[in-house]
Design a protein around this motif. Structure first.
Motif, PDB file in Angstrom:
ATOM      1  N   VAL A  35      18.460  -0.681  -9.926  1.00 47.30           N
ATOM      2  CA  VAL A  35      19.567  -1.193 -10.742  1.00 47.30           C
ATOM      3  C   VAL A  35      19.210  -2.580 -11.271  1.00 47.30           C
ATOM      4  O   VAL A  35      19.407  -2.878 -12.450  1.00 47.30           O
ATOM      5  N   TRP A  36      18.679  -3.418 -10.381  1.00 53.21           N
ATOM      6  CA  TRP A  36      18.251  -4.757 -10.798  1.00 53.21           C
ATOM      7  C   TRP A  36      17.204  -4.679 -11.907  1.00 53.21           C
ATOM      8  O   TRP A  36      17.286  -5.396 -12.905  1.00 53.21           O
ATOM      9  N   ASN A  37      16.212  -3.820 -11.723  1.00 58.60           N
ATOM     10  CA  ASN A  37      15.113  -3.738 -12.691  1.00 58.60           C
ATOM     11  C   ASN A  37      15.601  -3.351 -14.088  1.00 58.60           C
ATOM     12  O   ASN A  37      15.078  -3.832 -15.093  1.00 58.60           O
ATOM     13  N   LYS A  38      16.617  -2.499 -14.161  1.00 60.61           N
ATOM     14  CA  LYS A  38      17.164  -2.107 -15.460  1.00 60.61           C
ATOM     15  C   LYS A  38      17.847  -3.279 -16.143  1.00 60.61           C
ATOM     16  O   LYS A  38      17.810  -3.406 -17.376  1.00 60.61           O
ATOM     17  N   GLU A  39      18.469  -4.133 -15.342  1.00 57.85           N
ATOM     18  CA  GLU A  39      19.245  -5.238 -15.896  1.00 57.85           C
ATOM     19  C   GLU A  39      18.451  -6.529 -16.053  1.00 57.85           C
ATOM     20  O   GLU A  39      18.894  -7.457 -16.743  1.00 57.85           O
ATOM     21  N   HIS A  40      17.273  -6.603 -15.433  1.00 59.39           N
ATOM     22  CA  HIS A  40      16.492  -7.841 -15.453  1.00 59.39           C
ATOM     23  C   HIS A  40      15.027  -7.539 -15.777  1.00 59.39           C
ATOM     24  O   HIS A  40      14.156  -7.608 -14.900  1.00 59.39           O
ATOM     25  N   PRO A  41      14.745  -7.210 -17.012  1.00 59.68           N
ATOM     26  CA  PRO A  41      13.366  -6.874 -17.389  1.00 59.68           C
ATOM     27  C   PRO A  41      12.385  -8.026 -17.182  1.00 59.68           C
ATOM     28  O   PRO A  41      11.179  -7.788 -17.019  1.00 59.68           O
ATOM     29  N   GLU A  42      12.898  -9.250 -17.125  1.00 65.82           N
ATOM     30  CA  GLU A  42      12.017 -10.404 -16.964  1.00 65.82           C
ATOM     31  C   GLU A  42      11.541 -10.581 -15.519  1.00 65.82           C
ATOM     32  O   GLU A  42      10.554 -11.268 -15.261  1.00 65.82           O
ATOM     33  N   THR A  43      12.251  -9.969 -14.561  1.00 61.90           N
ATOM     34  CA  THR A  43      11.880 -10.062 -13.145  1.00 61.90           C
ATOM     35  C   THR A  43      11.942  -8.673 -12.541  1.00 61.90           C
ATOM     36  O   THR A  43      13.001  -8.211 -12.123  1.00 61.90           O
ATOM     37  N   GLN A  44      10.819  -8.013 -12.492  1.00 62.66           N
ATOM     38  CA  GLN A  44      10.761  -6.662 -11.950  1.00 62.66           C
ATOM     39  C   GLN A  44      10.426  -6.695 -10.460  1.00 62.66           C
ATOM     40  O   GLN A  44       9.587  -7.480 -10.007  1.00 62.66           O
ATOM     41  N   ILE A  45      11.113  -5.831  -9.701  1.00 62.51           N
ATOM     42  CA  ILE A  45      10.910  -5.765  -8.260  1.00 62.51           C
ATOM     43  C   ILE A  45      10.133  -4.506  -7.905  1.00 62.51           C
ATOM     44  O   ILE A  45      10.542  -3.393  -8.235  1.00 62.51           O
ATOM     45  N   LYS A  46       9.006  -4.691  -7.223  1.00 60.13           N
ATOM     46  CA  LYS A  46       8.219  -3.571  -6.710  1.00 60.13           C
ATOM     47  C   LYS A  46       8.625  -3.356  -5.256  1.00 60.13           C
ATOM     48  O   LYS A  46       8.278  -4.144  -4.377  1.00 60.13           O
ATOM     49  N   PHE A  47       9.361  -2.288  -4.988  1.00 58.51           N
ATOM     50  CA  PHE A  47       9.875  -2.037  -3.644  1.00 58.51           C
ATOM     51  C   PHE A  47       8.846  -1.306  -2.789  1.00 58.51           C
ATOM     52  O   PHE A  47       8.219  -0.339  -3.236  1.00 58.51           O
TER      53      PHE A  47
END
Length: 442
Positions: free
Chosen positions: A60-72
């Motif tokens: 959900v975060w990654n969709k809303e924050h393209p500038e900061t992508q989280i690799k889980f």
């Protein structure tokens, strides 16, 4: 001992910092210059966790924050912390990782985390003081609170009625209730204390207002024998001396039977355990009730809590973005609404100041008889967590040492007071051996 909370920041001059390595290591590692600047452009941050539901939220975060992508990365397993340490030492660590409060303090003391005090400060007001203490050992902030586990009581309402006792308001009430039950049925216990798990002593010490660790200038004060700590120890000693507690091991899958079959009729418990009871108490479902945890001072009631955190690891090149994501994950209504939903199976309970929007979702309604306001009990517990408690730099090692001695306590081979005295000396000696200045408090 003062019951005021630890100062939000301990400023240590360079000359003193060498002796207080908890504050020195994270502030002087290679990430220091990077931590002082704001990230520009698009970045990807690796995040290790083992909580159900978290991966979905990173998407959900990654969709809303393209500038900061989280690799889980799912880091589930008994060796998660060992792998994390190895990764930091090899220079391959993630930027972020879930960790409990005592391991965050331990990692910070060993120089394996990044000081994010400046970046995290703006998120502080969303969380409780106790939760912020958990990510700020010694006053320096190394992460963001993730979740809490405030303590309250669950008891067999049907059996309490049968034995003519009420939910204990104080720990002395619990002792008295346990004795009354014993007079009627020697096979029934009021409480359980596993031989491998000294958490009862930790919880009671926290609730009594003890501070096992606190910062004083350039050193740590270790105080396991303060009046507050000994008051907690006395309750544990009475449980042991009067045979009021069962000794079911939490390592035994059959541990739930002691409560489900009515052999033990009360427990202190927390939010993350509630779904577990709902599936493991088939015979007693609907016979349980929640109440506030017993306290030491009715005029100043407080309880204890474990805390999950999101630590920022040494070498993280973008601590500002790391703090931003961690705060979004654990404080925004969007994320918490999803994580506290039973569908997510995360078991996470927020560490924020206002938990009211999330309480109802975590209560398994079929488990309790509905004669008390379970939501209010949990909300009250969250608001009562003692603000004085602090995890020290060798808390994890101290806890392991306490586990070794705890079994002797439950077998009446060692008194609680003698164990506390021994632990205080052990902890002070261990810190000083590691180059961290510490003195005994009592």
């Amino acid at each position: 001992m003062s019951k005021s909370r630890i100062r939000p920041r301990v400023l240590v001059p360079l000359a003193a910092a060498a002796s207080l390595s908890l504050l020195l290591t994270a502030c002087s590692d290679d990430s220091g210059s990077e931590a002082s600047s704001t990230t520009k452009g698009d970045v990807t941050l690796e995040f290790w966790s083992w909580t159900d539901g978290i991966e979905a939220q990173t998407k959900v975060w990654n969709k809303e924050h393209p500038e900061t992508q989280i690799k889980f990365v799912n880091a589930a397993g008994d060796t998660a912390y060992q792998k994390l340490r190895a990764a930091v030492n090899a220079g391959t660590a993630p930027c972020l990782s879930k960790m409990d409060g005592m391991n965050l303090a331990n990692f910070a003391a060993d120089g394996l985390l990044t000081d994010v005090s400046d970046f995290a400060a703006k998120y502080k007001d969303a969380y409780t003081v106790a939760a912020w203490n958990a990510v700020s050992p010694g006053g320096t902030t190394f992460g963001i609170p993730m979740g809490s586990s405030p303590l309250f009581t669950a008891y067999r309402a049907d059996l309490f009625q049968k034995y003519g006792i009420q939910a204990p308001k104080t720990w002395n009430d619990l002792i008295a209730a346990g004795k009354k039950v014993q007079q009627k049925n020697k096979n029934v216990k009021i409480y359980n204390m596993a031989g491998e798990d000294p958490s009862t002593l930790v919880d009671l010490s926290w609730e009594a207002g003890a501070q096992w660790y606190r910062v004083d200038g350039d050193h740590w004060v270790v105080d396991f024998t303060s009046p507050e700590a000994l008051k907690a120890g006395d309750i544990v000693q009475q449980l042991v001396d009067n045979d009021l507690a069962s000794s079911a091991s939490y390592a035994d899958p059959g541990v739930f039977k002691t409560w489900d079959l009515g052999k033990t009729i009360a427990m202190t418990t927390s939010t993350w355990r509630l779904p577990i009871y709902d599936t493991n108490f088939p015979k007693s479902k609907g016979k349980w009730q929640l109440a506030d945890s017993p306290v030491f001072d009715i005029a100043k009631p407080q309880t204890s809590s474990n805390f999950d955190t999101t630590g920022v690891l040494k070498g993280c090149k973008h601590p500002d973005r790391a703090a931003e994501f961690a705060a979004w994950l654990s404080s925004t209504k969007e994320s918490l609404t999803a994580l506290t939903d039973s569908v997510s199976k995360s078991g996470l309970f927020p560490a924020v100041k206002d938990v009211s929007p999330y309480v109802d979702k975590i209560i398994p309604t079929e488990m309790f008889n509905g004669r008390s306001d379970s939501a209010q009990v949990i909300t009250t517990a969250a608001s009562r967590v003692g603000e004085q408690w602090q995890y020290g730099p060798n808390y994890a090692a101290m806890y392991s040492e306490m586990q070794k001695q705890w079994g002797q306590v439950t077998k009446k081979q060692l008194t609680v007071k003698d164990m506390l005295t021994s632990l205080q000396k052990w902890t002070v000696d261990d810190l000083n051996r590691k180059g961290i200045k510490a003195v005994a408090g009592s």
